[in-house]
Scaffold this motif. Structure first.
Motif, short mmCIF file in Angstrom:
data_model
loop_
_atom_site.label_atom_id
_atom_site.label_comp_id
_atom_site.label_asym_id
_atom_site.label_seq_id
_atom_site.Cartn_x
_atom_site.Cartn_y
_atom_site.Cartn_z
N ILE A 4 1.34 12.77 1.29
CA ILE A 4 1.41 12.44 2.81
C ILE A 4 1.84 10.92 2.84
CG2 ILE A 4 0.94 12.12 5.10
CD1 ILE A 4 -1.19 14.82 4.52
N THR A 5 3.07 10.38 3.64
CA THR A 5 3.22 9.17 3.64
C THR A 5 3.13 8.66 5.01
OG1 THR A 5 4.84 9.14 1.89
CG2 THR A 5 5.15 7.40 3.57
N PRO A 145 3.45 -2.82 0.81
CA PRO A 145 4.21 -3.42 1.62
C PRO A 145 5.48 -2.87 2.09
CG PRO A 145 4.47 -4.68 -0.23
CD PRO A 145 3.67 -3.53 -0.47
N MET A 146 6.06 -2.83 3.36
CA MET A 146 7.65 -2.33 3.61
C MET A 146 8.47 -3.11 2.66
SD MET A 146 8.10 -4.04 7.16
CE MET A 146 8.69 -5.69 7.56
N PRO A 199 9.26 -1.99 -4.03
CA PRO A 199 9.34 -0.69 -4.85
C PRO A 199 8.16 0.51 -4.57
CG PRO A 199 8.86 -2.93 -6.02
CD PRO A 199 8.89 -3.10 -4.54
N GLY A 200 8.97 1.53 -4.61
CA GLY A 200 7.94 2.93 -4.42
C GLY A 200 8.38 3.27 -2.97
N VAL A 201 8.78 2.47 -2.04
CA VAL A 201 8.87 2.87 -0.64
C VAL A 201 9.82 4.05 -0.29
CG1 VAL A 201 9.67 1.95 1.75
CG2 VAL A 201 7.91 0.38 0.43
N VAL A 202 11.07 3.78 -1.02
CA VAL A 202 11.95 4.78 -0.61
C VAL A 202 11.49 6.14 -1.17
CG1 VAL A 202 14.52 5.59 -1.34
CG2 VAL A 202 14.01 3.22 -0.47
N GLU A 203 10.88 6.12 -2.64
CA GLU A 203 10.53 7.43 -2.90
C GLU A 203 9.24 8.03 -2.12
OE1 GLU A 203 10.77 4.48 -4.46
OE2 GLU A 203 12.46 4.73 -6.06
N ALA A 204 8.52 7.03 -1.53
CA ALA A 204 7.32 7.66 -0.66
C ALA A 204 7.82 8.15 0.32
CB ALA A 204 6.55 6.59 -0.54
N LEU A 205 9.15 8.04 0.67
CA LEU A 205 9.79 8.75 1.90
C LEU A 205 10.56 10.00 1.51
CD1 LEU A 205 10.86 5.55 3.74
CD2 LEU A 205 8.91 6.80 4.66
N THR A 206 11.20 9.92 0.45
CA THR A 206 12.09 10.91 0.16
C THR A 206 11.23 11.99 -0.61
OG1 THR A 206 12.81 9.70 -1.73
CG2 THR A 206 14.03 9.64 0.16
N GLY A 230 17.73 0.60 4.43
CA GLY A 230 17.31 1.63 3.52
C GLY A 230 16.03 2.79 3.95
N VAL A 231 15.30 2.09 4.72
CA VAL A 231 14.15 2.99 5.12
C VAL A 231 14.67 4.29 6.09
CG1 VAL A 231 12.11 3.19 6.66
CG2 VAL A 231 12.41 1.33 5.02
#
Ligand code: FO1
Length: 335
Positions: A4-5, A145-146, A199-206, A230-231
């Motif tokens: 869960i993100t 961090p975002m 790093p990791g933010v996009v993957e944590a969403l997709t 990108g978010v």
């Protein structure tokens, strides 16, 4: 392993996370206790002060989940002392309106030294969380961090002395010194357009099973995270359902300054106003589902008409069980 993100600001997001984690551990949620939680936190409240980089929302989430937070203030450390603050004031050093506690200063010294050594904010946060989160959650809770780039929220306020009739202050001065008691004529997110997801933010969403927008400030907390280029695209791409919880209850914010911020961007201060501001995902927005408080049940039809699934449940985070029930309702809405 399910994941869960959560997109989080400071207090509201941290409180929601406490309830979510309590719900997972106590089996109140249809997810296993070791579900991976990734928190993407707002960094636009950050500021440089007395030569130190302070990241209020990252620290509030980290201290809250790591049980170091001062529960009364909702920010900074429990059992805090203020000797450095008092000494700085005695030296006449400004600003005195933003208080750094002695224990809290150690966090900012570590962050500042690592940043100056060239580490990105995400690496700094990971290092700080090895102390605050790992002992409690091992690697099931991650705080990102975002963005690693410098972004700062500034607020334009009325100023009769200046030719333009306005002047700009850092968000922290607007909130802490001015107590958000002057109108926010404009909110400016310095550096946001040029920022990139950490790093990791996009993957944590997709690559997750559920994305939650907790009752954080929709303009200066969740709004800034959504503003990182990108978010939004990641939220449009993800297979995961995206569900939000209204920070506005009974047409008012519960804490903070969401009313002032929403008004400054022309959004109606209501559970429906925020839902429509975030928008339905099928129409380029970010939401599939939206929870409102029972007092706002009269808004349900307007939200449903926009295509967003919605329900009215108790949304006041009075204790961990109640907050866990809110998380359960969000998960329900997502399935
Ligand atoms: N809030 C205050 O009202 N007064 C302060 O002196 C203050 C200091 C402070 C120091 C570190 C920190 O992480 C947070 C601090 N905050 C203070 C809270 C801060 O304004 C909020 O956490 C968010 O930035 C607003 O959501």
């Amino acid at each position: 392993m399910p994941s869960i993100t959560v997109l989080s600001g400071g207090m509201g997001g941290a409180k929601f996370l406490q309830g979510l984690l309590h719900g997972l551990r106590s089996g109140q949620l249809p997810y296993p206790a070791d579900t991976r939680i990734t928190v993407i936190a707002n960094t636009a409240d950050d500021l440089w002060i007395h030569g130190l980089k302070v990241s209020p929302d990252l620290d509030t989430v980290m201290y809250t989940l790591g049980d170091g937070i001062d529960p009364g203030r909702g920010w900074g450390r429990r059992n805090e002392t203020w000797s450095v603050k008092e000494e700085l004031a005695t030296y006449g050093v400004e600003p005195t309106w933003f208080g750094l506690g002695d224990r809290d200063i150690a966090t900012h010294l570590v962050r500042t030294q690592m940043l100056e050594a060239g580490y990105p904010l995400s690496a700094v946060t990971e290092a700080l969380c090895r102390r605050w989160l790992a002992p409690v959650f091992e690697d099931t809770v991650r705080l990102l961090p975002m963005t690693d780039d410098r972004v700062e929220t500034h607020v334009a306020i009325p100023d009769a002395e200046s030719p333009s009739g306005k002047r700009v202050v850092h968000f922290q001065e607007y909130w802490v010194r001015l107590r958000a008691e002057v109108p926010a004529e404009q909110v400016v997110f310095v550096g946001l357009e040029a920022s990139t997801p950490a790093p990791g933010v996009v993957e944590a969403l997709t690559d997750t099973d559920l994305v939650v927008l907790p009752p954080s400030n929709p303009v200066v907390s969740v709004g800034t995270i959504l503003g990182v280029p990108g978010v939004r695209e990641a939220l449009l791409d993800t297979e995961a359902p995206v569900v939000g919880l209204s920070p506005i209850v009974g047409d008012a914010h519960v804490r903070g300054m969401a009313e002032q911020m929403l008004t400054s961007i022309g959004v109606e201060v209501s559970a429906a106003g925020v839902a429509l501001h975030y928008g339905h995902r099928a129409k380029g927005g970010v939401l599939d589902g939206w929870l409102v408080d029972e007092r706002d049940a009269h808004h349900l039809s307007r939200i449903q008409e926009s295509g967003i699934k919605t329900a009215a449940v108790p949304l006041m985070m009075t204790d961990h069980d109640t907050t866990a029930a809110m998380a359960a309702a969000a998960i329900d809405l997502a399935t």
